[in-house]
Design a protein around this motif. Structure first.
Motif, PDB file in Angstrom:
ATOM      1  N   ILE A 146       0.928  -1.194   0.010  1.00 58.29           N
ATOM      2  CA  ILE A 146      -0.092   0.048   0.115  1.00 58.29           C
ATOM      3  C   ILE A 146       1.019   1.536   0.095  1.00 58.29           C
ATOM      4  CG2 ILE A 146      -1.702   1.264   1.199  1.00 58.29           C
ATOM      5  CD1 ILE A 146      -2.652  -1.240   2.318  1.00 58.29           C
ATOM      6  N   ASP A 147       0.518   2.371  -0.930  1.00 61.24           N
ATOM      7  CA  ASP A 147       1.373   3.415  -1.044  1.00 61.24           C
ATOM      8  C   ASP A 147       0.753   4.264  -0.228  1.00 61.24           C
ATOM      9  OD1 ASP A 147       3.011   5.590  -1.559  1.00 61.24           O
ATOM     10  OD2 ASP A 147       2.244   5.864  -3.621  1.00 61.24           O
ATOM     11  N   TRP A 148       1.189   4.291   1.350  1.00 59.10           N
ATOM     12  CA  TRP A 148       0.505   5.302   2.407  1.00 59.10           C
ATOM     13  C   TRP A 148       0.661   6.729   1.963  1.00 59.10           C
ATOM     14  CZ3 TRP A 148      -2.708   2.616   5.153  1.00 59.10           C
ATOM     15  CH2 TRP A 148      -2.493   1.315   5.204  1.00 59.10           C
ATOM     16  N   GLU A 149       1.911   6.936   1.298  1.00 58.25           N
ATOM     17  CA  GLU A 149       2.062   8.490   1.085  1.00 58.25           C
ATOM     18  C   GLU A 149       1.060   9.003   0.212  1.00 58.25           C
ATOM     19  OE1 GLU A 149       4.153  10.254   2.833  1.00 58.25           O
ATOM     20  OE2 GLU A 149       4.971   8.516   3.990  1.00 58.25           O
ATOM     21  N   TYR A 150       0.873   8.312  -0.680  1.00 61.45           N
ATOM     22  CA  TYR A 150      -0.104   8.576  -1.884  1.00 61.45           C
ATOM     23  C   TYR A 150      -1.546   9.209  -1.297  1.00 61.45           C
ATOM     24  CZ  TYR A 150      -3.875   8.219  -5.538  1.00 61.45           C
ATOM     25  OH  TYR A 150      -4.829   8.580  -6.328  1.00 61.45           O
ATOM     26  N   TYR A 151      -1.946   8.229  -0.165  1.00 64.23           N
ATOM     27  CA  TYR A 151      -3.152   8.437   0.618  1.00 64.23           C
ATOM     28  C   TYR A 151      -3.127   9.513   1.619  1.00 64.23           C
ATOM     29  CZ  TYR A 151      -4.868   4.149  -1.525  1.00 64.23           C
ATOM     30  OH  TYR A 151      -5.350   3.255  -2.327  1.00 64.23           O
ATOM     31  N   LYS A 152      -1.863   9.839   2.081  1.00 64.05           N
ATOM     32  CA  LYS A 152      -1.557  10.916   3.130  1.00 64.05           C
ATOM     33  C   LYS A 152      -2.014  12.279   2.257  1.00 64.05           C
ATOM     34  CE  LYS A 152       1.337   8.836   6.578  1.00 64.05           C
ATOM     35  NZ  LYS A 152       2.700   8.835   7.114  1.00 64.05           N
ATOM     36  N   LYS A 153      -1.505  12.158   0.981  1.00 58.15           N
ATOM     37  CA  LYS A 153      -1.430  13.613   0.429  1.00 58.15           C
ATOM     38  C   LYS A 153      -3.079  13.832  -0.002  1.00 58.15           C
ATOM     39  CE  LYS A 153       2.667  13.060  -2.057  1.00 58.15           C
ATOM     40  NZ  LYS A 153       3.565  12.683  -3.272  1.00 58.15           N
TER      41      LYS A 153
ATOM     42  N   ILE B 223      -5.911  12.189   1.496  1.00 56.50           N
ATOM     43  CA  ILE B 223      -6.788  12.139   2.825  1.00 56.50           C
ATOM     44  C   ILE B 223      -6.386  13.197   3.787  1.00 56.50           C
ATOM     45  CG2 ILE B 223      -8.063  10.585   4.222  1.00 56.50           C
ATOM     46  CD1 ILE B 223      -7.962   8.587   1.950  1.00 56.50           C
ATOM     47  N   GLY B 224      -5.241  12.847   4.181  1.00 52.47           N
ATOM     48  CA  GLY B 224      -4.766  13.638   5.390  1.00 52.47           C
ATOM     49  C   GLY B 224      -4.048  12.715   6.288  1.00 52.47           C
ATOM     50  N   SER B 225      -2.891  12.874   7.000  1.00 55.38           N
ATOM     51  CA  SER B 225      -2.156  11.952   7.675  1.00 55.38           C
ATOM     52  C   SER B 225      -2.673  11.297   8.735  1.00 55.38           C
ATOM     53  CB  SER B 225      -0.684  12.761   7.808  1.00 55.38           C
ATOM     54  OG  SER B 225      -0.903  13.748   8.890  1.00 55.38           O
ATOM     55  N   ARG B 226      -3.484  11.951   9.544  1.00 55.43           N
ATOM     56  CA  ARG B 226      -4.000  11.447  10.828  1.00 55.43           C
ATOM     57  C   ARG B 226      -4.870  10.366  10.467  1.00 55.43           C
ATOM     58  NH1 ARG B 226      -6.795  15.373  14.971  1.00 55.43           N
ATOM     59  NH2 ARG B 226      -8.079  13.964  15.081  1.00 55.43           N
ATOM     60  N   LEU B 227      -5.624  10.255   9.483  1.00 61.57           N
ATOM     61  CA  LEU B 227      -6.691   9.196   9.284  1.00 61.57           C
ATOM     62  C   LEU B 227      -6.087   8.116   8.768  1.00 61.57           C
ATOM     63  CD1 LEU B 227      -9.517   8.444   9.177  1.00 61.57           C
ATOM     64  CD2 LEU B 227      -9.838   9.236   7.023  1.00 61.57           C
ATOM     65  N   VAL B 228      -5.082   8.541   7.528  1.00 60.96           N
ATOM     66  CA  VAL B 228      -4.265   7.379   6.879  1.00 60.96           C
ATOM     67  C   VAL B 228      -3.188   6.716   7.829  1.00 60.96           C
ATOM     68  CG1 VAL B 228      -2.352   6.808   5.372  1.00 60.96           C
ATOM     69  CG2 VAL B 228      -4.041   8.517   4.756  1.00 60.96           C
ATOM     70  N   ASP B 229      -2.644   7.522   8.866  1.00 62.09           N
ATOM     71  CA  ASP B 229      -1.935   6.772  10.004  1.00 62.09           C
ATOM     72  C   ASP B 229      -2.751   6.013  10.892  1.00 62.09           C
ATOM     73  OD1 ASP B 229       0.458   7.966   9.327  1.00 62.09           O
ATOM     74  OD2 ASP B 229       0.360   9.768  10.558  1.00 62.09           O
ATOM     75  N   MET B 230      -3.767   6.148  11.198  1.00 62.87           N
ATOM     76  CA  MET B 230      -4.766   5.473  11.932  1.00 62.87           C
ATOM     77  C   MET B 230      -4.849   4.024  11.258  1.00 62.87           C
ATOM     78  SD  MET B 230      -8.317   6.330  13.579  1.00 62.87           S
ATOM     79  CE  MET B 230      -9.364   6.216  12.268  1.00 62.87           C
ATOM     80  N   TYR B 231      -5.299   4.250   9.811  1.00 65.09           N
ATOM     81  CA  TYR B 231      -5.635   2.927   9.249  1.00 65.09           C
ATOM     82  C   TYR B 231      -4.258   2.085   9.125  1.00 65.09           C
ATOM     83  CZ  TYR B 231     -10.199   3.803   7.617  1.00 65.09           C
ATOM     84  OH  TYR B 231     -11.753   3.915   7.656  1.00 65.09           O
ATOM     85  N   LYS B 232      -3.099   2.766   8.777  1.00 70.27           N
ATOM     86  CA  LYS B 232      -1.961   2.046   8.811  1.00 70.27           C
ATOM     87  C   LYS B 232      -1.414   1.507   9.830  1.00 70.27           C
ATOM     88  CE  LYS B 232       3.007   2.655   7.385  1.00 70.27           C
ATOM     89  NZ  LYS B 232       3.848   2.062   8.203  1.00 70.27           N
ATOM     90  N   GLN B 233      -1.873   1.728  11.045  1.00 73.84           N
ATOM     91  CA  GLN B 233      -1.493   1.454  12.353  1.00 73.84           C
ATOM     92  C   GLN B 233      -2.343  -0.001  12.516  1.00 73.84           C
ATOM     93  OE1 GLN B 233      -2.099   3.720  15.971  1.00 73.84           O
ATOM     94  NE2 GLN B 233      -1.480   2.208  17.229  1.00 73.84           N
ATOM     95  N   ALA B 234      -3.583   0.087  12.123  1.00 73.54           N
ATOM     96  CA  ALA B 234      -4.671  -0.929  12.212  1.00 73.54           C
ATOM     97  C   ALA B 234      -4.210  -2.001  11.246  1.00 73.54           C
ATOM     98  CB  ALA B 234      -5.999  -0.406  11.764  1.00 73.54           C
ATOM     99  N   TYR B 235      -3.898  -1.563  10.124  1.00 72.36           N
ATOM    100  CA  TYR B 235      -3.286  -2.615   9.172  1.00 72.36           C
ATOM    101  C   TYR B 235      -2.098  -3.393   9.427  1.00 72.36           C
ATOM    102  CZ  TYR B 235      -1.585  -4.491   4.525  1.00 72.36           C
ATOM    103  OH  TYR B 235      -1.208  -5.212   3.566  1.00 72.36           O
TER     104      TYR B 235
END
Length: 168
Positions: free
Chosen positions: A62-69, A71-83
């Protein structure tokens, strides 16, 4: 892909290469059997292809950086941590040990049935040769020649004549 799924996929692929499909197809006699065999082979090939394609590939990262740009880093970090916390348990095979002895006993029965079938096949081929030979000679054969080959039949007829039994 988990190690167990990869093992299953690799095992199915290897076993598929070891199957002598042409040899088994030569043993089939009827058209129905050939159709069913073709259906079995297609189904096996389909399953084998799925195992090789679906389960042998690793998922794309998963390209987390793409989603951070976007959606926003807080929400993506939360999903990344859960993943990252998701742990897929290893598959433990509890079924194979139960059925392995049954399968082995069936293989023994199969070998015995195969040997019995081969013996019966030899006997029947010999009988076919005898019948074909009899068919060729039947128009010129005398009763004495026939009874010389089949003494038990001559004895049966002699007994019936001696006992005055004429079949009615």
């Amino acid at each position: 892909m988990s190690g167990a799924a990869k093992k299953v996929a690799d095992g199915a692929f290897k076993s598929g290469r070891n199957i002598d499909w042409e040899g088994m197809a030569k043993l089939l006699v009827t058209d129905d059997a050939r159709r069913e065999f073709a259906t079995l082979r297609r189904a096996f090939d389909d399953v084998n292809t799925q195992l090789q394609t679906k389960f042998s590939q690793e998922p794309e990262p998963i390209d987390w950086e793409y989603y951070k740009k976007g959606i926003g880093s807080r929400l993506v970090d939360m999903y990344k941590q859960a993943y990252d916390e998701v742990k897929i348990p290893k598959y433990v095979d509890n079924v194979t040990p139960q059925y392995k002895p049954k399968f082995d006993s069936l293989l023994v029965e199969l070998k015995e049935a195969e040997q019995q079938s081969l013996k019966e096949s030899v006997r029947l081929e010999k009988e076919i040769v005898d019948v074909q030979e009899l068919k060729k000679k039947l128009s010129t054969m005398t009763a004495d020649e026939y009874f010389a080959k089949h003494p038990e039949l001559k004895k049966k007829f002699d007994d019936e004549i001696r006992n005055d039994y004429w079949g009615y």
